[in-house]
Each structure stands twice: as C-alpha cells, then as structure tokens.
Motif scaffolding. Structure first.
Motif, PDB file in Angstrom:
ATOM      1  N   ALA A  45       0.838  -1.208   0.000  1.00  0.00           N
ATOM      2  CA  ALA A  45       0.000   0.000   0.000  1.00  0.00           C
ATOM      3  C   ALA A  45       0.872   1.256   0.000  1.00  0.00           C
ATOM      4  O   ALA A  45       0.589   2.218  -0.730  1.00  0.00           O
ATOM      5  CB  ALA A  45      -0.943  -0.002   1.208  1.00  0.00           C
ATOM      6  N   TRP A  46       1.943   1.254   0.793  1.00  0.00           N
ATOM      7  CA  TRP A  46       2.810   2.435   0.835  1.00  0.00           C
ATOM      8  C   TRP A  46       3.532   2.618  -0.497  1.00  0.00           C
ATOM      9  O   TRP A  46       3.637   3.727  -1.007  1.00  0.00           O
ATOM     10  CB  TRP A  46       3.831   2.345   1.974  1.00  0.00           C
ATOM     11  CG  TRP A  46       4.438   3.673   2.241  1.00  0.00           C
ATOM     12  CD1 TRP A  46       4.025   4.579   3.164  1.00  0.00           C
ATOM     13  CD2 TRP A  46       5.540   4.283   1.546  1.00  0.00           C
ATOM     14  NE1 TRP A  46       4.802   5.718   3.082  1.00  0.00           N
ATOM     15  CE2 TRP A  46       5.733   5.564   2.095  1.00  0.00           C
ATOM     16  CE3 TRP A  46       6.372   3.871   0.524  1.00  0.00           C
ATOM     17  CZ2 TRP A  46       6.730   6.429   1.661  1.00  0.00           C
ATOM     18  CZ3 TRP A  46       7.367   4.732   0.072  1.00  0.00           C
ATOM     19  CH2 TRP A  46       7.535   5.998   0.654  1.00  0.00           C
ATOM     20  N   ILE A  47       3.999   1.539  -1.078  1.00  0.00           N
ATOM     21  CA  ILE A  47       4.721   1.632  -2.349  1.00  0.00           C
ATOM     22  C   ILE A  47       3.803   2.171  -3.445  1.00  0.00           C
ATOM     23  O   ILE A  47       4.170   3.085  -4.188  1.00  0.00           O
ATOM     24  CB  ILE A  47       5.328   0.267  -2.729  1.00  0.00           C
ATOM     25  CG1 ILE A  47       6.415  -0.107  -1.709  1.00  0.00           C
ATOM     26  CG2 ILE A  47       5.870   0.283  -4.150  1.00  0.00           C
ATOM     27  CD1 ILE A  47       6.867  -1.553  -1.786  1.00  0.00           C
ATOM     28  N   VAL A  48       2.593   1.620  -3.545  1.00  0.00           N
ATOM     29  CA  VAL A  48       1.651   2.092  -4.561  1.00  0.00           C
ATOM     30  C   VAL A  48       1.286   3.554  -4.302  1.00  0.00           C
ATOM     31  O   VAL A  48       1.250   4.371  -5.226  1.00  0.00           O
ATOM     32  CB  VAL A  48       0.397   1.195  -4.610  1.00  0.00           C
ATOM     33  CG1 VAL A  48      -0.682   1.789  -5.505  1.00  0.00           C
ATOM     34  CG2 VAL A  48       0.766  -0.211  -5.077  1.00  0.00           C
ATOM     35  N   GLY A  49       1.030   3.893  -3.045  1.00  0.00           N
ATOM     36  CA  GLY A  49       0.712   5.285  -2.714  1.00  0.00           C
ATOM     37  C   GLY A  49       1.846   6.231  -3.075  1.00  0.00           C
ATOM     38  O   GLY A  49       1.604   7.343  -3.574  1.00  0.00           O
ATOM     39  N   HIS A  50       3.074   5.810  -2.856  1.00  0.00           N
ATOM     40  CA  HIS A  50       4.214   6.655  -3.186  1.00  0.00           C
ATOM     41  C   HIS A  50       4.336   6.845  -4.706  1.00  0.00           C
ATOM     42  O   HIS A  50       4.636   7.947  -5.178  1.00  0.00           O
ATOM     43  CB  HIS A  50       5.506   6.065  -2.621  1.00  0.00           C
ATOM     44  CG  HIS A  50       6.700   6.926  -2.876  1.00  0.00           C
ATOM     45  ND1 HIS A  50       6.863   8.162  -2.288  1.00  0.00           N
ATOM     46  CD2 HIS A  50       7.771   6.730  -3.685  1.00  0.00           C
ATOM     47  CE1 HIS A  50       8.000   8.690  -2.716  1.00  0.00           C
ATOM     48  NE2 HIS A  50       8.567   7.849  -3.565  1.00  0.00           N
ATOM     49  N   PRO A  70      -6.830  13.645   0.196  1.00  0.00           N
ATOM     50  CA  PRO A  70      -6.447  14.011   1.571  1.00  0.00           C
ATOM     51  C   PRO A  70      -5.321  13.163   2.144  1.00  0.00           C
ATOM     52  O   PRO A  70      -4.548  13.627   2.966  1.00  0.00           O
ATOM     53  CB  PRO A  70      -7.739  13.808   2.374  1.00  0.00           C
ATOM     54  CG  PRO A  70      -8.845  13.751   1.385  1.00  0.00           C
ATOM     55  CD  PRO A  70      -8.241  13.319   0.076  1.00  0.00           C
ATOM     56  N   TRP A  71      -5.199  11.939   1.701  1.00  0.00           N
ATOM     57  CA  TRP A  71      -4.191  11.010   2.223  1.00  0.00           C
ATOM     58  C   TRP A  71      -2.878  11.039   1.458  1.00  0.00           C
ATOM     59  O   TRP A  71      -1.926  10.362   1.846  1.00  0.00           O
ATOM     60  CB  TRP A  71      -4.748   9.581   2.215  1.00  0.00           C
ATOM     61  CG  TRP A  71      -5.455   9.209   0.951  1.00  0.00           C
ATOM     62  CD1 TRP A  71      -6.811   9.201   0.739  1.00  0.00           C
ATOM     63  CD2 TRP A  71      -4.868   8.784  -0.285  1.00  0.00           C
ATOM     64  NE1 TRP A  71      -7.094   8.806  -0.554  1.00  0.00           N
ATOM     65  CE2 TRP A  71      -5.914   8.544  -1.205  1.00  0.00           C
ATOM     66  CE3 TRP A  71      -3.561   8.584  -0.718  1.00  0.00           C
ATOM     67  CZ2 TRP A  71      -5.706   8.117  -2.508  1.00  0.00           C
ATOM     68  CZ3 TRP A  71      -3.339   8.163  -2.019  1.00  0.00           C
ATOM     69  CH2 TRP A  71      -4.409   7.932  -2.897  1.00  0.00           C
ATOM     70  N   LEU A  72      -2.781  11.793   0.398  1.00  0.00           N
ATOM     71  CA  LEU A  72      -1.603  11.747  -0.465  1.00  0.00           C
ATOM     72  C   LEU A  72      -0.303  12.091   0.270  1.00  0.00           C
ATOM     73  O   LEU A  72       0.745  11.522  -0.015  1.00  0.00           O
ATOM     74  CB  LEU A  72      -1.805  12.674  -1.668  1.00  0.00           C
ATOM     75  CG  LEU A  72      -0.895  12.446  -2.864  1.00  0.00           C
ATOM     76  CD1 LEU A  72      -0.979  11.017  -3.382  1.00  0.00           C
ATOM     77  CD2 LEU A  72      -1.250  13.419  -3.972  1.00  0.00           C
ATOM     78  N   GLY A  73      -0.363  12.973   1.254  1.00  0.00           N
ATOM     79  CA  GLY A  73       0.821  13.359   2.010  1.00  0.00           C
ATOM     80  C   GLY A  73       1.478  12.210   2.772  1.00  0.00           C
ATOM     81  O   GLY A  73       2.676  12.267   3.080  1.00  0.00           O
ATOM     82  N   LEU A  74       0.718  11.154   3.060  1.00  0.00           N
ATOM     83  CA  LEU A  74       1.292   9.982   3.726  1.00  0.00           C
ATOM     84  C   LEU A  74       2.395   9.337   2.890  1.00  0.00           C
ATOM     85  O   LEU A  74       3.231   8.600   3.413  1.00  0.00           O
ATOM     86  CB  LEU A  74       0.212   8.921   3.989  1.00  0.00           C
ATOM     87  CG  LEU A  74      -0.818   9.213   5.063  1.00  0.00           C
ATOM     88  CD1 LEU A  74      -1.951   8.197   5.003  1.00  0.00           C
ATOM     89  CD2 LEU A  74      -0.160   9.195   6.433  1.00  0.00           C
ATOM     90  N   ALA A  79       8.507  10.811   3.305  1.00  0.00           N
ATOM     91  CA  ALA A  79       7.558  10.299   4.303  1.00  0.00           C
ATOM     92  C   ALA A  79       7.934   8.868   4.656  1.00  0.00           C
ATOM     93  O   ALA A  79       8.279   8.067   3.800  1.00  0.00           O
ATOM     94  CB  ALA A  79       6.134  10.357   3.770  1.00  0.00           C
ATOM     95  N   LYS A  80       7.891   8.575   5.927  1.00  0.00           N
ATOM     96  CA  LYS A  80       8.209   7.232   6.405  1.00  0.00           C
ATOM     97  C   LYS A  80       6.918   6.470   6.675  1.00  0.00           C
ATOM     98  O   LYS A  80       5.898   7.060   7.041  1.00  0.00           O
ATOM     99  CB  LYS A  80       9.021   7.301   7.700  1.00  0.00           C
ATOM    100  CG  LYS A  80      10.298   8.105   7.577  1.00  0.00           C
ATOM    101  CD  LYS A  80      11.307   7.419   6.713  1.00  0.00           C
ATOM    102  CE  LYS A  80      12.595   8.213   6.685  1.00  0.00           C
ATOM    103  NZ  LYS A  80      13.295   8.129   5.457  1.00  0.00           N
ATOM    104  N   LEU A  81       6.983   5.175   6.503  1.00  0.00           N
ATOM    105  CA  LEU A  81       5.836   4.334   6.821  1.00  0.00           C
ATOM    106  C   LEU A  81       5.541   4.455   8.308  1.00  0.00           C
ATOM    107  O   LEU A  81       6.446   4.372   9.133  1.00  0.00           O
ATOM    108  CB  LEU A  81       6.147   2.884   6.459  1.00  0.00           C
ATOM    109  CG  LEU A  81       4.962   1.943   6.600  1.00  0.00           C
ATOM    110  CD1 LEU A  81       4.927   0.987   5.421  1.00  0.00           C
ATOM    111  CD2 LEU A  81       5.056   1.170   7.882  1.00  0.00           C
TER     112      LEU A  81
END
Length: 104
Positions: A45-50, A70-74, A79-81
C-alpha cells in the motif's frame, strides 16, 4: 506536430508500468496490501501510494492540473511508513492509480 521520440518512449513506459502494477497486485488480499515483508521494507500500500504521489508530481511538472487526495501526504517524498496510520484501502489506492494514470 510529431511527438519527440523521448516523449513517446516515456508515455509507453508509463503505459507498460501501469499494466505491470495492476497485474502485480490483482490477487492480493487486503491484509497482504499492508503486510511488511520485513522490518526494513514498506508494504505494498505504501509503495503504490508513493508511486501515485510521484505520478501526480509528473502531471504538475507537465503543466497539468495536479491530482490530489487528503491522504496523499502519507506517501510524499521523505515520508516514512507509520505503523498504525490510516492508510487508504487497496480499492481506494487502485481507484486513485487509475485516475492519476488517466490524467498522466
């Protein structure tokens, strides 16, 4: 006006990578999206989001209307997991992937 070869190749690379990612995650369960393979790796999820975050940056650099959520900044650069963070669901990420891909 013909498209420069480097632009045409970049567009083809993005199309190829789009299909590659979708095929890579199509059989993952929701739990697998957020399971870290080790303590030093990010979950899918983090990789795809990044990658979504990075693609929105490309759209902006090309002069397009920057896509946002709204969640894009994560998932921003640096940004760290965060364990226990409210990451978007796999369906939300895949919908965003398709939206950003269409804009790109």
């Amino acid at each position: 006006m013909p498209v420069p070869a480097c632009i045409a190749q970049a567009a083809e690379d993005y199309r190829y990578n789009n299909g590659f990612l979708l095929r890579s995650v199509e059989d993952l369960s929701p739990d697998e999206w957020v399971k870290r393979p080790s303590d030093i790796c990010n979950h899918v999820a983090w990789i795809v989001g990044h990658i979504i975050w990075a693609r929105t940056a490309v759209v902006g650099r090309l002069g397009g209307e920057k896509w946002s959520a709204p969640w894009l900044g994560l998932f921003a650069r640096g940004a760290k997991l965060e364990e226990g963070a409210a990451y978007p669901s796999s369906n939300t990420l895949l919908d965003a992937w398709k939206e950003v891909g269409a804009v790109l």
